[in-house]
Motif scaffolding. Structure first.
Motif, PDB file in Angstrom:
ATOM      1  N   GLY A 182      40.986  44.377  43.473  1.00 12.24           N
ATOM      2  CA  GLY A 182      41.949  43.019  43.356  1.00 12.24           C
ATOM      3  C   GLY A 182      41.809  41.386  44.076  1.00 12.24           C
ATOM      4  N   ARG A 183      40.331  41.615  45.617  1.00 13.71           N
ATOM      5  CA  ARG A 183      40.777  40.562  45.934  1.00 13.71           C
ATOM      6  C   ARG A 183      39.741  39.911  45.319  1.00 13.71           C
ATOM      7  N   VAL A 184      38.520  40.364  44.397  1.00 12.04           N
ATOM      8  CA  VAL A 184      37.562  39.741  44.161  1.00 12.04           C
ATOM      9  C   VAL A 184      38.126  38.655  43.145  1.00 12.04           C
ATOM     10  N   ARG A 185      37.827  37.039  43.497  1.00  9.11           N
ATOM     11  CA  ARG A 185      37.878  36.371  42.931  1.00  9.11           C
ATOM     12  C   ARG A 185      36.911  36.148  42.353  1.00  9.11           C
ATOM     13  N   HIS A 186      35.511  36.340  42.244  1.00  8.62           N
ATOM     14  CA  HIS A 186      35.178  35.872  41.397  1.00  8.62           C
ATOM     15  C   HIS A 186      33.548  36.259  41.795  1.00  8.62           C
ATOM     16  N   GLY A 187      32.373  36.512  41.636  1.00  8.80           N
ATOM     17  CA  GLY A 187      31.673  37.339  41.579  1.00  8.80           C
ATOM     18  C   GLY A 187      30.375  36.995  40.788  1.00  8.80           C
ATOM     19  N   LEU A 188      29.363  37.495  41.193  1.00  7.76           N
ATOM     20  CA  LEU A 188      27.503  37.362  40.822  1.00  7.76           C
ATOM     21  C   LEU A 188      26.377  38.665  41.201  1.00  7.76           C
ATOM     22  N   VAL A 189      26.092  38.725  39.921  1.00 10.77           N
ATOM     23  CA  VAL A 189      25.011  40.067  39.913  1.00 10.77           C
ATOM     24  C   VAL A 189      23.490  38.952  40.287  1.00 10.77           C
ATOM     25  N   LEU A 190      22.741  39.133  41.546  1.00 13.95           N
ATOM     26  CA  LEU A 190      22.508  38.424  41.053  1.00 13.95           C
ATOM     27  C   LEU A 190      20.600  38.962  41.486  1.00 13.95           C
TER      28      LEU A 190
END
Ligand code: ZN
Length: 457
Positions: free
Chosen positions: A255-263
């Motif tokens: 729930g803390r994840v505001r943004h994410g990227l798979v690189l």
């Protein structure tokens, strides 16, 4: 107003060391050296090669390792047995080694079970894999969840094999051990997180996946030297089973994840490709669109699909995290994909630098974006007496003055700085600096974001 006059108002931005393409290009020697060290390692989803890889990354950035025992249930899966390989080769009747793992890590199918046998060419053939359309390349094959063994070699070589007896030796082991992943966490002022995910399970393949590792490592290294507002979590894990395992162990915290990227796949000469999150309108999707529009034909946006890398797990409906994917040419869309031709010749330093620049530009916005409330909303406040506006009338306002007016006008608590920059057609950094200046003199108040939404207006 000059830059120096508004200097005191500008909050320290993050990743200034990656703020231009040229700065990112200057990081490429380190990135290249890292890839050269990692290339020869025989990686898989578990085992010594993965640990060796994480150890090399750990020399550059602080990495916390987690070992999850084989057999641990992770949602509908379980952590597999650990694979160890010491040697693998085939000899012909003249005792000539026709293929040897020592010469290329792709020669052995990953997770091959042990074999020590002599057999005819007919018996051997079903265990030989090649690419008839590219007869000089070695394919990449795995058999993680079905007990099997195999060798991968150029099709031209298979065609040249003569009937006879062949000695096959695979000195491997599949037994309970653990799955290893590494995390580098850069703590920010708040617990809200940005999740950066890259896979570390492919053997000697460059674009997929050494460029993803190099990109994530360079970003993390630069973050370590800055003080971000958000907390940044870089996860280096085997593909698929690694993200499933990570999610199973971190379900309470996502729930803390505001943004994410798979690189990943970050160094080929194709255009940058941003794949939207499953939500399609997450803040990270909007940030990507804003940043990549400046790349013109060198970048493209594609919609989410349940195929690809770890976004398949991170964006599964039970999580639906605001996570997009940044690659160049996607998996399976270039002929060298998953073959020995995915080597250093496929990688362009400028392309990798451009990927780093794109990722850094997105994260700089993600860290600084916020929604503000104008505390003096009835008519324009007098900016001149607060030292924020030129005092001489009649001249055309500059970009910064325009940004002040836009921020004041739009900050009714519903528009983020990114939305304002987009609407005003102004650079994000100028808008953010204007907001900092207005907040400094008490004309704006920062609104606390909804940590779970990941959506800006
Ligand atoms: Zn792959």
């Amino acid at each position: 107003m000059t830059g120096s006059e508004r200097g005191p108002f500008v909050a320290a931005a993050i990743l200034d060391s990656l703020a231009t393409f040229d700065l990112c290009r200057a990081r490429m020697d380190d990135a290249w050296r890292l890839m050269e060290r990692l290339y020869p390692i025989c990686r898989s989803i578990t085992g010594a090669g993965t640990r060796a890889t994480l150890a090399v990354i750990g020399e550059r950035i602080p990495l916390q390792l987690t070992e999850v025992p084989s057999g641990t249930p992770v949602f509908d899966w379980e952590v597999p047995n650990e694979w160890t390989v010491r040697e693998a080769w085939i000899e012909d009747e003249a005792a000539t080694r026709i293929v040897d793992l020592r010469n290329h890590t792709l020669h052995l199918m990953s997770y091959s079970v042990p074999v020590d046998a002599t057999m005819s060419l007919e018996e051997l053939r079903p265990h030989l894999y090649s690419l008839p359309d590219h007869p000089d390349w070695i394919p990449y094959r795995t058999s993680y969840y079905r007990e099997n063994w195999g060798f991968c070699l150029p099709h031209r070589q298979i065609e040249s094999l003569r009937p006879g007896r062949y000695r096959v030796r695979i000195d491997s082991e599949l037994k309970p051990g653990s799955l290893t992943y590494g995390e580098c966490v850069i703590e920010g002022e708040v617990d809200d997180e940005v999740l950066l995910f890259t896979h570390v399970c492919h053997p000697s393949l460059c674009n997929d996946n050494l460029t993803g590792i190099a990109l994530a490592t360079e970003l993390a290294a630069q973050f370590c030297a800055s003080r971000p507002r958000l907390t940044y979590r870089f996860v280096f894990a085997p593909g698929t089973i690694g993200s499933i395992t990570w999610l199973a162990r971190n379900e309470a915290h996502v729930g803390r994840v505001r943004h994410g990227l798979v690189l990943g796949l970050a160094g080929d000469r194709g255009p940058i490709t941003y794949k939207r999150s499953r939500r399609g309108d997450a803040a990270i999707d909007q940030i990507a669109a804003f940043v990549l529009k400046d790349f013109g034909a060198r970048a493209r946006m594609v919609d989410f699909s349940p195929y690809g890398y770890d976004e398949r797990q991170l964006c599964s409906p039970g999580f639906n995290l605001p996570v997009g994917r940044l690659t160049r040419t996607p998996n399976n869309e270039y002929s060298e994909y998953h073959s020995s031709a995915d080597d250093f010749s496929l990688i362009d330093k400028d392309a990798l630098a451009e990927s780093l620049f794109a990722a850094a530009s997105m994260l700089r916005i993600a860290d600084r974006d916020a929604t503000y409330l104008n505390l003096n909303p009835k008519c324009e406040p007098r900016l001149g007496k607060r030292g924020l506006f030129r005092l001489t009338g009649g001249t055309h306002p500059g970009e910064f003055e325009h940004a002040l007016l836009w921020v004041l006008n739009q900050s009714d608590g519903s528009s983020s700085l990114l939305a304002i920059a987009r609407r005003a057609g102004l650079p994000f950094d100028i808008v953010a600096s204007a907001a900092d200046a207005l907040a400094q003199v008490g004309l704006l108040r920062r609104q606390e974001p909804d940590a779970r939404s990941g959506v800006v207006s």
